[in-house]
Design an enzyme around this catalytic site. Structure first.
Site, mmCIF file in Angstrom:
data_model
loop_
_atom_site.group_PDB
_atom_site.id
_atom_site.type_symbol
_atom_site.label_atom_id
_atom_site.label_comp_id
_atom_site.label_asym_id
_atom_site.label_seq_id
_atom_site.Cartn_x
_atom_site.Cartn_y
_atom_site.Cartn_z
ATOM 1 N N HIS A 48 0.786 -1.232 0.000
ATOM 2 C CA HIS A 48 0.000 0.000 0.000
ATOM 3 C C HIS A 48 0.820 1.285 0.000
ATOM 4 O O HIS A 48 0.257 2.373 0.213
ATOM 5 C CB HIS A 48 -0.930 0.012 1.217
ATOM 6 C CG HIS A 48 -2.025 -1.010 1.149
ATOM 7 N ND1 HIS A 48 -2.994 -0.997 0.171
ATOM 8 C CD2 HIS A 48 -2.303 -2.080 1.954
ATOM 9 C CE1 HIS A 48 -3.828 -2.024 0.359
ATOM 10 N NE2 HIS A 48 -3.422 -2.686 1.422
ATOM 11 N N GLU A 152 -7.592 -11.995 5.895
ATOM 12 C CA GLU A 152 -8.340 -10.746 5.776
ATOM 13 C C GLU A 152 -9.535 -10.860 4.829
ATOM 14 O O GLU A 152 -10.056 -9.848 4.364
ATOM 15 C CB GLU A 152 -7.406 -9.627 5.315
ATOM 16 C CG GLU A 152 -6.550 -9.972 4.124
ATOM 17 C CD GLU A 152 -5.488 -8.931 3.823
ATOM 18 O OE1 GLU A 152 -5.537 -7.827 4.406
ATOM 19 O OE2 GLU A 152 -4.604 -9.211 2.989
ATOM 20 N N ASP A 178 -9.475 -5.159 6.311
ATOM 21 C CA ASP A 178 -10.037 -5.754 5.102
ATOM 22 C C ASP A 178 -11.263 -6.604 5.410
ATOM 23 O O ASP A 178 -12.202 -6.652 4.607
ATOM 24 C CB ASP A 178 -8.972 -6.591 4.385
ATOM 25 C CG ASP A 178 -8.095 -5.743 3.483
ATOM 26 O OD1 ASP A 178 -8.408 -5.626 2.292
ATOM 27 O OD2 ASP A 178 -7.101 -5.182 3.982
#
Length: 261
Positions: A48, A152, A178
């Site tokens: 990310h 997740e 998530d």
């Protein structure tokens, strides 16, 4: 052997309480700072944040200089992503969206020599730039590298026992962010996340595998520790910077305003 002589993997598997943080700023100094204040590890967030192989490589070197472990959250479970991090000398990888036994097995295959299919390259930092013999390099890496699956997705929660049964997978990280996004829009979404977290903790306990988690508050950290988590990823370098910058700006502007009045 003292605690300081243990590898990150040995400490993780022993369920020693460990504290780390995500690094999202592609520079070496945040890692050095975290090491200087006593964090046990950092997680380079390739998934990310704007990292490339060169920035990850430099941060891993900075971690070695300050004695802090370097884990890399790779962009995917692709063998080349895992191999890149490990050849740079990372102490382990955090692999996102592991949903079943097959994807968990793929992590082990990419990250282990003897029991997997890791690409052999002894001339990297991980191989001490060619100083180690083939056998020594393979043995050292197989015992040193930590492989952690991120749980997740609802599918992963359903398959958690099968995932944890994969030999060579060291532990799991419960990705509640998530999971929350996956359950968003469903009635009782927070309760779904809570139950999923409990289910993963219970399965990990049965399998004898450690659990990592990102606590949302000190109270949440207490609750997750009681549930079985032993490795805690506390916020990120960006969040620390933003929070302290905001606090300082608020305090100083208020003080200056009072003086002007």
């Amino acid at each position: 052997m003292t605690t300081t002589q243990l590898t990150f993997r040995e400490r993780f598997l022993a369920r020693e309480v460990l504290f780390g943080t995500f690094l999202k700023i592609p520079a070496t100094m945040p890692a050095e700072i975290m090491g200087s204040v006593g964090y046990d590890f950092i997680v380079v967030d390739e998934e990310h944040a704007p990292f490339n192989r060169e920035t990850t490589d430099r941060i891993i070197l900075a971690c070695r200089a300050t004695g802090i472990a370097a884990i890399v959250r790779v962009q995917s479970g692709a063998p080349e992503a895992i191999l890149s991090a490990l050849d740079c000398g990372a102490d382990g990888v955090l692999v996102p969206h592991v949903t079943d036994a097959e994807s968990a097995s793929a992590i082990v295959a990419a990250g282990r020599y003897r029991t997997g299919k890791r690409g052999f390259a002894p001339t990297t930092r991980a191989g001490d730039f060619g100083r180690k013999s083939q056998a020594d390099h393979m043995e050292t890496e197989d015992s040193r590298v930590t492989l952690i699956a991120m749980i997740e997705d609802p599918e992963a929660v359903e398959n958690i026992d099968e995932i944890l049964a994969i030999e060579g997978l060291d532990g799991v990280f419960i990705g509640r962010g998530d999971l929350g996004a996956a359950y968003a829009g469903q009635e009782g979404a927070p309760e779904h996340v809570r139950r999923a977290t409990e289910r993963v903790h219970a399965a990990a306990w049965r399998a004898g595998r450690p659990v990592a988690i990102l606590p949302g508050s000190p109270e949440d950290a207490t609750a997750q520790a009681r549930a079985g988590s032993t490795t805690f990823i506390i916020s990120s370098d960006q969040s620390f910077l933003r929070a302290d910058a905001d606090r300082a700006h608020t305090e100083i502007s208020k003080a200056v305003g009072v003086a002007i009045e």
